[in-house]
Design an enzyme around this catalytic site. Structure first.
Site, mmCIF file in Angstrom:
data_model
loop_
_atom_site.group_PDB
_atom_site.id
_atom_site.type_symbol
_atom_site.label_atom_id
_atom_site.label_comp_id
_atom_site.label_asym_id
_atom_site.label_seq_id
_atom_site.Cartn_x
_atom_site.Cartn_y
_atom_site.Cartn_z
ATOM 1 N N PHE A 35 86.112 -10.439 47.185
ATOM 2 C CA PHE A 35 86.551 -11.740 47.190
ATOM 3 C C PHE A 35 86.442 -12.232 45.837
ATOM 4 O O PHE A 35 85.427 -12.157 45.145
ATOM 5 C CB PHE A 35 85.412 -12.704 48.209
ATOM 6 C CG PHE A 35 85.951 -14.246 48.303
ATOM 7 C CD1 PHE A 35 87.084 -14.416 49.037
ATOM 8 C CD2 PHE A 35 85.327 -14.919 47.402
ATOM 9 C CE1 PHE A 35 87.503 -15.636 49.152
ATOM 10 C CE2 PHE A 35 85.908 -16.321 47.654
ATOM 11 C CZ PHE A 35 86.907 -16.776 48.298
ATOM 12 N N ASP A 69 82.973 -9.344 38.554
ATOM 13 C CA ASP A 69 83.103 -10.749 39.106
ATOM 14 C C ASP A 69 81.515 -11.084 39.732
ATOM 15 O O ASP A 69 81.128 -10.596 40.482
ATOM 16 C CB ASP A 69 84.082 -10.860 40.431
ATOM 17 C CG ASP A 69 84.079 -12.158 40.924
ATOM 18 O OD1 ASP A 69 82.965 -12.792 40.911
ATOM 19 O OD2 ASP A 69 84.826 -12.260 41.710
ATOM 20 N N LYS A 89 79.371 -20.554 40.684
ATOM 21 C CA LYS A 89 78.372 -20.842 41.799
ATOM 22 C C LYS A 89 77.047 -21.240 41.004
ATOM 23 O O LYS A 89 77.023 -22.387 40.785
ATOM 24 C CB LYS A 89 78.178 -19.624 42.780
ATOM 25 C CG LYS A 89 79.346 -19.366 43.498
ATOM 26 C CD LYS A 89 79.139 -18.756 44.859
ATOM 27 C CE LYS A 89 80.332 -18.948 45.906
ATOM 28 N NZ LYS A 89 81.174 -17.790 45.974
HETATM 29 C C1 LIG Z 1 82.760 -17.625 45.804
HETATM 30 C C2 LIG Z 1 83.441 -16.648 45.044
HETATM 31 C C3 LIG Z 1 84.307 -16.811 44.348
HETATM 32 C C4 LIG Z 1 85.190 -18.064 44.394
HETATM 33 O O1 LIG Z 1 84.569 -18.930 43.600
HETATM 34 P P1 LIG Z 1 84.830 -20.581 43.866
HETATM 35 O O2 LIG Z 1 84.169 -21.278 42.926
HETATM 36 O O3 LIG Z 1 84.887 -20.907 45.406
HETATM 37 O O4 LIG Z 1 86.321 -20.733 43.319
HETATM 38 C C5 LIG Z 1 84.652 -15.607 43.551
HETATM 39 N N1 LIG Z 1 84.371 -14.556 43.287
HETATM 40 C C6 LIG Z 1 83.002 -14.347 44.151
HETATM 41 C C7 LIG Z 1 82.360 -12.954 44.184
HETATM 42 C C8 LIG Z 1 82.615 -15.351 44.840
HETATM 43 O O5 LIG Z 1 81.354 -15.152 45.585
#
Ligand SMILES: *Cc1c(COP(=O)(O)O)cnc(C)c1O
Length: 402
Positions: A135, A220, A249
């Protein structure tokens, strides 16, 4: 009087929020208007790393709010420079690009990777390899790179040139990485995909494969970053250094901010005018994030997360054995997931809902995994109390199965 039902009348139905409507939070507890309290093991999905209403974060926010809110990127500002200095000192990075969310941080990373491929190796070097189940956010580029087709289908043509391979499968990766690959992107621990940590040796082998082919390695760390796994960033836990790293986050502890971290030589490909965002580097967000980093990046915090991790693992393992609803937890630090046993597969949302009614908020990570992402400073007594409430739910459910 505001009610949960108004959500359905007023908001675009992209979410289906709980009937519990929190109005106040303190530490690892949330209250609704009627004064009902719940223990929070979700941290707003791994965001509130220091819990709710942390006095130091309030101080940083209030202090900056009286000085300067916003000036545009036609100027720089003191909080952004202080935060960048902290991130550079604490990581492999030499340059930082700020934005407002995880999706934007990844968007910047993917665009930069393609630009570097273009500049160094020409128009054919634009492919990105990602993992199934991954994700990376909800913009069109990030859902295209993300390995969950449910999030990308039905929006017209996806961004092209993206390959997906199984996570933790090195041979599958070897088969698709070529001279056309500008980057490989991975979450060191897949969060939304079910709390799946990279296998020992996998990230190191991916690093070597990327180096052989001249591809960049992107981590990420939007979910794994800012102390979540025990280290400031999970790459430090694995001892494998990426070329680009994205963070969001937990970075603002609840105030929206995202960041892309990289080395100077790579950052140089984003020359003035090639990329940007109005709010990126906003003084309010940066003042809060700087305080977050100063509180999270300490030896004391590493030790604390390790202790809380051990406490969760021990008790969740007991619950797993005693009730047979889920298996023992996997994950790092305070990002833990309990995979549901066969008889309970698909019921993570139901279980999280029942736990919420019993006074403990949990996350799911897909339909088959219960996820725990509490504040990094949650007290041991609160962990026990929350898990007692969860045990209550498990007892009732296994006495009279749904
Ligand atoms: C939550 C998340 C995102 C997206 O972050 P947003 O602030 O919602 O755009 C991207 N990568 C990972 C691994 C995430 O957990």
């Amino acid at each position: 009087m505001i009610r949960r039902e108004e959500f359905d009348q007023l908001l675009v139905p992209t979410y289906n929020p709980s009937s519990f409507l929190p109005v106040r939070g303190l530490g690892s507890r949330l209250w609704d208007r009627e004064g009902r309290e719940r223990i929070d093991f979700t941290s707003g999905i791994a965001v509130n790393v220091l819990g709710h209403a942390h006095p130091q974060l309030l101080d940083a926010l209030r202090g900056q709010a009286g000085e300067l809110w916003h000036v545009s990127n036609g100027f720089t500002n003191e909080p952004v420079l202080r935060l960048a200095r902290r991130l550079v000192d604490a990581t492999f990075a030499e340059r930082v690009f700020f934005c407002n969310s995880g999706a934007e941080a990844n968007e910047a990373a993917f665009k930069l990777a393609r630009r570097i491929g273009f500049d160094r190796r020409g128009a054919d070097c634009y492919e990105i390899v990602a993992a199934t189940g991954s994700f990376h956010g909800r913009s069109l580029f990030t859902v295209s790179v993300g390995g969950q087709p449910a999030y990308s289908s039905g929006f017209g043509p996806a961004i092209g040139g993206i390959h997906h391979v199984s996570f933790n499968d090195l041979e599958a990766l070897r088969a698709v990485v070529t001279e056309r690959t500008c980057a490989v992107v991975l979450e060191p621990v897949q969060g939304e995909g079910g709390v799946v940590p990279a296998a020992p040796g996998y990230l190191q082998a991916v690093r070597e494969l990327c180096d052989q082919h001249g591809a960049l390695l992107i981590f990420d760390e939007v979910q794994t970053g800012v102390g979540r796994t025990g280290e400031l960033y999970a790459y430090q836990h694995y001892g494998v250094v990426p070329d680009l790293l994205t963070s969001a986050k937990g970075l603002g502890g609840g105030f929206p901010i995202g960041a892309l971290l990289t080395r100077a030589e790579l950052a140089a490909h984003f020359s003035p005018g090639t990329h940007g965002t109005t709010y990126g580097g906003n003084p309010l967000a940066c003042a809060v994030a700087e305080r977050v980093i100063s509180l999270v990046d300490t030896e004391e915090m590493r030790a604390r997360v390790a202790q809380r991790h051990a406490q969760f693992v021990e008790r969740l393992t007991t619950l797993a054995e005693r009730y047979g609803v889920f298996e023992a937890p996997r994950g790092l630090g305070l990002l833990l997931g309990c995979p549901l046993r066969d008889a309970w597969k698909g019921q993570a949302r139901m279980l999280a809902g029942r736990a919420g009614e019993a006074g403990v908020l949990l996350l799911q990570a897909g339909p088959d995994v219960l996820r725990f992402a509490p504040s990094l400073i949650i007290e041991p007594e609160v962990i026990d109390e929350g898990l007692d409430r969860l045990e209550q739910v498990l007892r009732v459910l296994t006495e009279s199965p749904a």
